[in-house]
Scaffold this active site. Structure first.
Site, mmCIF file in Angstrom:
data_model
loop_
_atom_site.group_PDB
_atom_site.id
_atom_site.type_symbol
_atom_site.label_atom_id
_atom_site.label_comp_id
_atom_site.label_asym_id
_atom_site.label_seq_id
_atom_site.Cartn_x
_atom_site.Cartn_y
_atom_site.Cartn_z
ATOM 1 C CG ASP A 13 12.019 37.364 32.642
ATOM 2 O OD1 ASP A 13 11.901 38.297 33.567
ATOM 3 O OD2 ASP A 13 11.787 38.143 31.279
ATOM 4 N NE ARG A 93 8.593 38.375 19.359
ATOM 5 C CZ ARG A 93 9.783 38.168 19.780
ATOM 6 N NH1 ARG A 93 9.263 36.913 20.714
ATOM 7 N NH2 ARG A 93 10.436 39.205 20.313
ATOM 8 C CG ASP A 122 7.319 40.959 21.028
ATOM 9 O OD1 ASP A 122 7.181 41.449 19.789
ATOM 10 O OD2 ASP A 122 8.132 40.925 21.571
ATOM 11 C CB SER A 174 14.654 45.439 26.281
ATOM 12 O OG SER A 174 14.129 44.269 25.954
#
Ligand code: ARG
Length: 396
Positions: A13, A93, A122, A174
């Protein structure tokens, strides 16, 4: 030319995002990779980012900052989302937001970008974090905007544009991993009835493979900070890494959770947090020894709200700061030693001691030397039950 700072992982990505951002926004792309788990080959990562079109690459090992400024406050707050999840991903994060903003300011960039999807938590955490620290920065989330509908389309795009990708390495799940734990979702796990396959777990052994005999671990805390493991002093990062290995070997710290995401959906995710589970249990046990009843009971409310704030992306907020002040106020009392057993996937308290213990054997004992004033219990109970004495008409 305007600049964008892209939170870059080296995966498909964010590799495609470099080229996509350049074409779509006509910008210079600077990559930033933060490492709060295993530190990969920095040279290779930098090379890959540049080969994908980045003009510059920042790679930072932020484990120490992550442990001291993010994990530790959450540990002391006993933060567990929905009572269970130790928030490994969520805590990472705001740290990434902070560094993205710092680099953007240094580089005088107009934009920051990230590779989060449009249905996860996220994106919320990163963007709320960025905006709390610098509301002038413009945020781009390529995955919410671009035209690719499938992974195959992205791979084609990468091939056409000579973007180096490593498609063999893609896991069927994931995964997000750092030193505080791992989150695993997608694939067969999307069916909440399906038991997680053995190979889904990464940091912990299955019960069929753990040692038959338990092991004992002692943890010493000074002012709320774990400072030594089995009598050996070590910095926080080393302690967490060591405990991940040790507790993981005993199958400690697994979680299978249906959770409520910020964006409104329920999701099923499995987690492993071996060190976190041990440290959290130890810290809670020590506080139980040194804090009084009202304080302990009130703190439970703070813990729940604290976890919500972390999960929801509200790290850089006044309320979170106020909670930190509450939590740290009495950490100087959280000094002492906790003894735990790791046994067949469980962490079991085996003993605790502290110079600040409020526990008094003389008051608690049922044996000789009892100092408790039994007579005063009588009057106490009279007043305690007084409001209910004249509850006329109650039937049993
Ligand atoms: N659901 C967790 C959270 O919101 C983890 C998210 C990332 N998970 C993943 N497998 N990539 O904090």
């Amino acid at each position: 030319m305007d600049k964008v700072i892209l939170a870059y992982s080296g995966g498909l990505d964010t590799s495609c995002a470099i080229k996509w951002l350049k074409d779509k926004y006509n910008v210079e792309v600077i990559c930033f990779s933060a490492f709060i788990g295993e530190v990969p080959d920095k040279k290779a990562l930098e090379k890959k980012a540049k080969a994908s079109g980045a003009s510059k690459v920042y790679i930072k090992d932020l484990k120490k900052e992550f442990a001291e400024d993010f994990i530790l406050p959450a540990l002391q707050a006993h933060a567990k989302y929905e009572g269970k999840y130790l928030l490994a991903t969520s805590l990472g994060r705001p740290l990434i937001s902070k560094h993205l903003v710092q680099i953007a300011q240094k580089e005088k960039a107009k934009y920051v970008a990230h590779g989060c999807t449009g249905k996860g938590n996220d994106q919320v955490r990163l963007e709320v974090g960025i905006r709390s620290l610098d509301s002038k920065l413009k945020i781009i989330a390529p995955l919410r905007e671009w035209e690719f509908k499938t992974r195959e389309e992205e791979i084609d795009y990468a091939k056409q544009n000579k973007i180096p990708i490593d498609i063999t390495k893609k896991s069927i799940y994931s995964i997000d991993k750092n030193i505080w734990g791992i989150a695993i979702e997608a694939g067969v796990l999307e069916d909440p009835w399906v038991e997680p396959p053995k190979d889904a777990y990464v940091m912990t052994r299955a019960l069929s493979e753990v040692p038959k005999k338990s092991t004992t671990v002692t943890l010493e805390f000074k002012k709320g900070i774990p400072v030594s493991l089995n009598g050996k002093k070590m910095p926080l990062v080393a302690m967490i890494e060591k405990l991940n290995d040790l507790a993981g070997k005993y199958g400690v710290g697994r979680l299978d959770l249906i959770e409520n995401r910020v964006v409104g959906i329920k999701s099923r995710e499995i987690y492993e947090s071996p060190a976190g589970t041990v440290l959290m249990t130890a810290h809670e046990e020590l506080e139980a020894l040194v804090f009084d009843r009202a304080h302990l009971h009130y703190k439970k409310l703070i813990s729940e709200k604290y976890a919500d704030l972390v999960y929801d992306g509200f790290w850089f907020t006044p309320l979170k700061e106020a909670f930190d002040a509450f939590v740290s106020k009495h950490q100087d009392r959280v000094t002492g030693i906790v003894k735990l057993k790791l046994d067949q996937g469980h962490v079991i308290i085996a003993g605790r001691k502290s110079p600040y213990a409020l526990y008094s054997e003389a008051l608690a004992t049922y044996s000789e030397g009892d100092m408790f004033d039994h007579k005063s219990a009588e009057g106490f109970i009279k007043l305690w039950g007084l409001p209910y004495e004249k509850n006329v008409g109650r039937k049993i």
